[in-house]
Structure formats: structure tokens, C-alpha cells
Design a protein around this motif. Structure first.
Motif, PDB file in Angstrom:
ATOM      1  N   VAL A 193       0.831  -1.202   0.000  1.00 55.35           N
ATOM      2  CA  VAL A 193       0.000   0.000   0.000  1.00 55.35           C
ATOM      3  C   VAL A 193       0.866   1.253   0.000  1.00 55.35           C
ATOM      4  O   VAL A 193       0.621   2.199  -0.766  1.00 55.35           O
ATOM      5  N   PHE A 194       1.889   1.283   0.841  1.00 54.87           N
ATOM      6  CA  PHE A 194       2.739   2.474   0.890  1.00 54.87           C
ATOM      7  C   PHE A 194       3.494   2.699  -0.416  1.00 54.87           C
ATOM      8  O   PHE A 194       3.617   3.831  -0.871  1.00 54.87           O
ATOM      9  N   VAL A 195       3.980   1.629  -1.013  1.00 59.70           N
ATOM     10  CA  VAL A 195       4.727   1.784  -2.265  1.00 59.70           C
ATOM     11  C   VAL A 195       3.785   2.078  -3.427  1.00 59.70           C
ATOM     12  O   VAL A 195       4.052   2.966  -4.243  1.00 59.70           O
ATOM     13  N   ALA A 196       2.678   1.353  -3.514  1.00 62.95           N
ATOM     14  CA  ALA A 196       1.780   1.507  -4.665  1.00 62.95           C
ATOM     15  C   ALA A 196       1.065   2.848  -4.672  1.00 62.95           C
ATOM     16  O   ALA A 196       0.827   3.413  -5.739  1.00 62.95           O
ATOM     17  N   TYR A 197       0.717   3.347  -3.498  1.00 60.91           N
ATOM     18  CA  TYR A 197      -0.069   4.577  -3.459  1.00 60.91           C
ATOM     19  C   TYR A 197       0.696   5.777  -2.905  1.00 60.91           C
ATOM     20  O   TYR A 197       0.205   6.893  -2.954  1.00 60.91           O
ATOM     21  N   GLY A 198       1.892   5.568  -2.390  1.00 55.58           N
ATOM     22  CA  GLY A 198       2.654   6.675  -1.848  1.00 55.58           C
ATOM     23  C   GLY A 198       3.746   7.180  -2.760  1.00 55.58           C
ATOM     24  O   GLY A 198       4.060   8.364  -2.772  1.00 55.58           O
ATOM     25  N   TYR A 199       4.332   6.271  -3.524  1.00 59.72           N
ATOM     26  CA  TYR A 199       5.464   6.631  -4.379  1.00 59.72           C
ATOM     27  C   TYR A 199       5.199   6.324  -5.847  1.00 59.72           C
ATOM     28  O   TYR A 199       6.123   6.047  -6.600  1.00 59.72           O
ATOM     29  N   GLU A 200       3.946   6.368  -6.275  1.00 60.60           N
ATOM     30  CA  GLU A 200       3.616   5.951  -7.640  1.00 60.60           C
ATOM     31  C   GLU A 200       4.246   6.834  -8.707  1.00 60.60           C
ATOM     32  O   GLU A 200       4.491   6.394  -9.817  1.00 60.60           O
ATOM     33  N   GLY A 201       4.560   8.081  -8.400  1.00 57.43           N
ATOM     34  CA  GLY A 201       5.142   8.967  -9.398  1.00 57.43           C
ATOM     35  C   GLY A 201       6.641   8.807  -9.565  1.00 57.43           C
ATOM     36  O   GLY A 201       7.210   9.218 -10.574  1.00 57.43           O
TER      37      GLY A 201
END
Length: 81
Positions: free
Chosen positions: A30-38
Motif C-alpha cells: 500500500v505504501f509503495v503503490a499509493y505513496g510513491y507511484e510517481g
């Protein structure tokens, strides 16, 4: 392998590990997919979204294994009395 899983305490130990692993996979996903998606590449995002799917799956399997282990432990304890 089947003899190892025939002991309810071993199944309980594996289920606890599966619950912790599934929770970790879900939280990291969740943190990687939605926090650092850019900032990440497409394969990394696909892996993170797979973690969001596989994490709860591991949680559910671990929970069912835990229920089975507790049921078999209680059944063995009742037979001993």
C-alpha cells in the motif's frame, strides 16, 4: 511435510508467520503503490499492486490455518480429559 503439518502446534506456528508476512506485504504494498507511484518504474508498481492483492490472501489463509490449529488443539485437549 505432511507429518510436520499433522501437529497442530506446527500449523499454529506457520499460521502466525503467514499472518505477519501477509500483513507486512499488504502494508509495504500500500505504501509503495499509493505513496510513491510517481517516482517508481512500472514493474515496481505492478509488484507493489500485486502485494496489495497477495497480502490479504496470505492473511486469510493464515487465519483459516489458525482456526484449524486451535480447533485441533482443543479437540486433542478434550480427548485427553
Amino acid at each position: 511435510m505432511f507429518t510436520y503439518l499433522s501437529c497442530p502446534r506446527n500449523v499454529l506456528h506457520i499460521s502466525n508467520q503467514l499472518l505477519l508476512g501477509g500483513l507486512a506485504l499488504l502494508v509495504v504494498g500500500v505504501f509503495v503503490a499509493y505513496g510513491y507511484e510517481g517516482r517508481l518504474s512500472l514493474p515496481t508498481l505492478v509488484a507493489a499492486h500485486a502485494g496489495v492483492i497477495l497480502g490479504p490472501t496470505a492473511l486469510k489463509i493464515g487465519y483459516v490455518m489458525r482456526l484449524i490449529a486451535h480447533y485441533n488443539l482443543n479437540k486433542a485437549q478434550a480427548l485427553a480429559c
